[in-house]
Write a protein that holds these residues in place. Structure first.
Motif, PDB file in Angstrom:
ATOM      1  N   PHE A 160     -42.973   1.197 -18.698  1.00  0.00           N
ATOM      2  CA  PHE A 160     -42.750  -0.251 -18.621  1.00  0.00           C
ATOM      3  C   PHE A 160     -42.286  -0.846 -19.949  1.00  0.00           C
ATOM      4  CE2 PHE A 160     -45.194   0.099 -14.663  1.00  0.00           C
ATOM      5  CZ  PHE A 160     -44.401  -0.685 -13.839  1.00  0.00           C
ATOM      6  N   ALA A 161     -42.567  -0.165 -21.051  1.00  0.00           N
ATOM      7  CA  ALA A 161     -42.051  -0.614 -22.345  1.00  0.00           C
ATOM      8  C   ALA A 161     -40.674  -0.027 -22.635  1.00  0.00           C
ATOM      9  CB  ALA A 161     -43.016  -0.241 -23.461  1.00  0.00           C
ATOM     10  N   MET A 162     -40.155   0.784 -21.697  1.00  0.00           N
ATOM     11  CA  MET A 162     -38.830   1.403 -21.820  1.00  0.00           C
ATOM     12  C   MET A 162     -38.699   2.216 -23.103  1.00  0.00           C
ATOM     13  SD  MET A 162     -36.215  -1.481 -20.232  1.00  0.00           S
ATOM     14  CE  MET A 162     -34.795  -0.554 -20.829  1.00  0.00           C
ATOM     15  N   VAL A 206     -45.472  -4.354 -10.414  1.00  0.00           N
ATOM     16  CA  VAL A 206     -44.746  -4.959 -11.522  1.00  0.00           C
ATOM     17  C   VAL A 206     -43.292  -4.517 -11.514  1.00  0.00           C
ATOM     18  CG1 VAL A 206     -44.541  -5.073 -14.041  1.00  0.00           C
ATOM     19  CG2 VAL A 206     -46.797  -5.265 -12.968  1.00  0.00           C
ATOM     20  N   CYS A 207     -43.058  -3.239 -11.235  1.00  0.00           N
ATOM     21  CA  CYS A 207     -41.686  -2.717 -11.209  1.00  0.00           C
ATOM     22  C   CYS A 207     -40.910  -3.273 -10.022  1.00  0.00           C
ATOM     23  CB  CYS A 207     -41.707  -1.193 -11.159  1.00  0.00           C
ATOM     24  SG  CYS A 207     -40.082  -0.430 -11.377  1.00  0.00           S
ATOM     25  N   GLN A 208     -41.584  -3.518  -8.919  1.00  0.00           N
ATOM     26  CA  GLN A 208     -40.910  -4.068  -7.753  1.00  0.00           C
ATOM     27  C   GLN A 208     -40.399  -5.489  -8.016  1.00  0.00           C
ATOM     28  OE1 GLN A 208     -40.534  -2.021  -4.816  1.00  0.00           O
ATOM     29  NE2 GLN A 208     -41.192  -0.615  -6.425  1.00  0.00           N
ATOM     30  N   LYS A 209     -41.136  -6.237  -8.839  1.00  0.00           N
ATOM     31  CA  LYS A 209     -40.766  -7.629  -9.102  1.00  0.00           C
ATOM     32  C   LYS A 209     -39.916  -7.787 -10.365  1.00  0.00           C
ATOM     33  CE  LYS A 209     -44.901  -9.581  -6.884  1.00  0.00           C
ATOM     34  NZ  LYS A 209     -46.138 -10.387  -7.098  1.00  0.00           N
ATOM     35  N   LYS A 210     -40.311  -7.130 -11.448  1.00  0.00           N
ATOM     36  CA  LYS A 210     -39.638  -7.290 -12.734  1.00  0.00           C
ATOM     37  C   LYS A 210     -39.433  -5.911 -13.342  1.00  0.00           C
ATOM     38  CE  LYS A 210     -39.862 -11.786 -12.349  1.00  0.00           C
ATOM     39  NZ  LYS A 210     -38.633 -12.557 -12.028  1.00  0.00           N
ATOM     40  N   PRO A 211     -38.398  -5.187 -12.895  1.00  0.00           N
ATOM     41  CA  PRO A 211     -38.258  -3.778 -13.289  1.00  0.00           C
ATOM     42  C   PRO A 211     -37.586  -3.583 -14.645  1.00  0.00           C
ATOM     43  CG  PRO A 211     -36.507  -4.384 -11.780  1.00  0.00           C
ATOM     44  CD  PRO A 211     -37.409  -5.595 -11.891  1.00  0.00           C
ATOM     45  N   PRO A 212     -37.863  -2.433 -15.269  1.00  0.00           N
ATOM     46  CA  PRO A 212     -37.023  -2.003 -16.391  1.00  0.00           C
ATOM     47  C   PRO A 212     -35.581  -1.835 -15.915  1.00  0.00           C
ATOM     48  CG  PRO A 212     -39.046  -0.690 -16.258  1.00  0.00           C
ATOM     49  CD  PRO A 212     -38.968  -1.501 -15.003  1.00  0.00           C
ATOM     50  N   SER A 213     -34.676  -1.614 -16.830  1.00  0.00           N
ATOM     51  CA  SER A 213     -33.271  -1.541 -16.459  1.00  0.00           C
ATOM     52  C   SER A 213     -33.010  -0.414 -15.465  1.00  0.00           C
ATOM     53  CB  SER A 213     -32.405  -1.338 -17.698  1.00  0.00           C
ATOM     54  OG  SER A 213     -32.514  -0.006 -18.176  1.00  0.00           O
ATOM     55  N   ALA A 214     -31.978  -0.585 -14.649  1.00  0.00           N
ATOM     56  CA  ALA A 214     -31.622   0.442 -13.676  1.00  0.00           C
ATOM     57  C   ALA A 214     -31.237   1.740 -14.381  1.00  0.00           C
ATOM     58  CB  ALA A 214     -30.475  -0.059 -12.793  1.00  0.00           C
ATOM     59  N   LYS A 215     -30.541   1.633 -15.496  1.00  0.00           N
ATOM     60  CA  LYS A 215     -30.150   2.831 -16.240  1.00  0.00           C
ATOM     61  C   LYS A 215     -31.373   3.602 -16.707  1.00  0.00           C
ATOM     62  CE  LYS A 215     -28.481   2.239 -20.367  1.00  0.00           C
ATOM     63  NZ  LYS A 215     -27.535   1.875 -21.462  1.00  0.00           N
ATOM     64  N   LEU A 239     -34.994   7.314  -6.327  1.00  0.00           N
ATOM     65  CA  LEU A 239     -33.720   7.410  -7.029  1.00  0.00           C
ATOM     66  C   LEU A 239     -32.602   6.721  -6.254  1.00  0.00           C
ATOM     67  CD1 LEU A 239     -32.072   8.475  -9.402  1.00  0.00           C
ATOM     68  CD2 LEU A 239     -31.801  10.630  -8.153  1.00  0.00           C
ATOM     69  N   ALA A 240     -32.616   6.852  -4.924  1.00  0.00           N
ATOM     70  CA  ALA A 240     -31.596   6.202  -4.097  1.00  0.00           C
ATOM     71  C   ALA A 240     -31.645   4.685  -4.264  1.00  0.00           C
ATOM     72  CB  ALA A 240     -31.788   6.589  -2.634  1.00  0.00           C
ATOM     73  N   VAL A 241     -32.845   4.133  -4.361  1.00  0.00           N
ATOM     74  CA  VAL A 241     -32.993   2.688  -4.556  1.00  0.00           C
ATOM     75  C   VAL A 241     -32.382   2.280  -5.897  1.00  0.00           C
ATOM     76  CG1 VAL A 241     -34.662   0.833  -4.931  1.00  0.00           C
ATOM     77  CG2 VAL A 241     -35.030   2.478  -3.087  1.00  0.00           C
ATOM     78  N   VAL A 242     -32.649   3.055  -6.938  1.00  0.00           N
ATOM     79  CA  VAL A 242     -32.123   2.729  -8.257  1.00  0.00           C
ATOM     80  C   VAL A 242     -30.598   2.855  -8.286  1.00  0.00           C
ATOM     81  CG1 VAL A 242     -32.100   3.396 -10.682  1.00  0.00           C
ATOM     82  CG2 VAL A 242     -34.250   3.380  -9.431  1.00  0.00           C
ATOM     83  N   LEU A 243     -30.071   3.876  -7.659  1.00  0.00           N
ATOM     84  CA  LEU A 243     -28.622   4.069  -7.653  1.00  0.00           C
ATOM     85  C   LEU A 243     -27.898   2.933  -6.943  1.00  0.00           C
ATOM     86  CD1 LEU A 243     -28.426   7.905  -6.959  1.00  0.00           C
ATOM     87  CD2 LEU A 243     -27.975   6.727  -9.110  1.00  0.00           C
TER      88      LEU A 243
END
Length: 330
Positions: free
Chosen positions: A28-30, A66-75, A103-107
């Motif tokens: 979450f801190a990327m 938290v990731c579902q609402k405010k995610p880190p970058s897609a990359k 992964l499919a969701v992120v892509l």
């Protein structure tokens, strides 16, 4: 099962729990994937159902609310999931649908210039900040969170008495991490975030709202434009801070004289409204610049005390840079 066997299982469970918590904080801190405790993760895989550990890790990261609402970058999420898939395939287990579905969701996600970083608090809950991915954007470095702000937040969480029931002014608030931590955990009476860059102020206001600091029942919170060289004495008296804090404001030699003058003015406010404490956390990237700051403080009668007490490690960040915390006083 023997008592020794049960004790061994408890130790393994505790180790797995700690590993998952560390992965969650880093995700979450990327933080860089190279900073993850992969060796500990590999050892945990050898002692338990590997697929189950991967599922639990997904639930703590990409599938976390938290990731579902405010995610880190897609990359970043794509790189993280790709690494997990590679390591899962190395276990010779059956393919894990949950990994490929994530992964499919992120892509399918659009890449944005703004991402979210979240930092989990010891008492529960998380601080979530919208930040730019680029270190420099809109002509400023203030659109990202720097190490000294994380250190200042950790120090504040360990020293809530410095803020409790006090009026706090933060200089150069940036994305707001330290101030959100203080407001959420240290119970100030009033808190003023401040900066001077229009883009930073815009994002800072968004982050204050994002973390619910304007809700009734919390401290009074304001976000102010504050030009260190132009702010009038009357305005400083109106702010009436008991405590002043700042992080990573001592990096540009061109603004040090202006900063020192402001700090001296704050300490010269009549006694009833004078701040009792000024705390500054600095990553000492250039020793000459930092030494110049300390010399200029001495020239205007500001004494400093280096705070050397241990600070609990709460947030993940690069700790290779020397960070010094000082208290200024007359």
């Amino acid at each position: 099962m023997s008592d020794r066997g049960k004790q061994g299982d408890n130790v393994h469970d505790a180790a797995k729990k700690n590993i998952l918590a560390e992965f969650q904080a880093l995700f979450f801190a990327m933080r860089s994937l190279s900073s993850y405790p992969w060796h500990s993760f590999e050892r945990a895989l050898q002692r338990a159902d590997s697929s189950q550990i991967f599922v639990e890790l997904l639930e703590r990261t990409c599938l976390h609310p938290v990731c579902q609402k405010k995610p880190p970058s897609a990359k970043y999420r794509r790189r993280f999931l790709t690494e997990l898939i590679k390591r899962h395939e190395a276990t010779a287990s059956e393919p894990l649908d949950e990994l490929y579905d994530a992964l499919a969701v992120v892509l399918a996600s659009e890449e944005q210039c703004v991402c979210y970083k979240s930092y989990f608090l010891p008492a529960g809950g998380a601080i979530t900040l919208a930040e730019n991915e680029a270190t420099i954007s809109e002509g400023t470095t203030g659109m990202v969170t720097w190490e000294a702000a994380l250190y200042l937040a950790e120090w504040a969480l360990g020293n809530p008495q410095a803020f409790q029931h006090r009026v706090v002014l933060e200089l150069g608030s940036g994305m707001g991490l330290a101030g959100v931590a203080v407001c959420r955990s240290c119970h100030p009476k009033r808190y003023t975030f401040s900066d001077c860059h229009p883009g930073v102020l815009r994002r800072l206001r968004d982050n204050v709202k994002l973390n619910g600091l304007e809700d009734p029942g919390g401290p009074r919170v304001a976000v102010e434009e504050l030009d260190w060289g132009a702010v009038a004495d009357e305005r400083l008296r109106d702010l009436r801070p008991d405590t002043v804090i700042a992080a990573d404001v001592v990096y540009d030699p061109d603004v040090i004289d202006t900063l020192v003058s402001l700090l001296r003015r704050l300490l010269a406010i009549p006694v009833l409204t004078r701040p009792s404490d000024i705390y500054i956390a600095s990553a000492v990237r250039n020793p000459d610049t930092y030494a110049y700051f300390r010399r200029q403080c001495g020239k205007v009668g500001l004494r400093h005390q280096v705070l050397t007490e241990p600070v609990a490690r709460i947030f993940p960040y690069n700790r290779t840079s020397a960070i010094e915390m000082i208290r200024l006083h007359l």
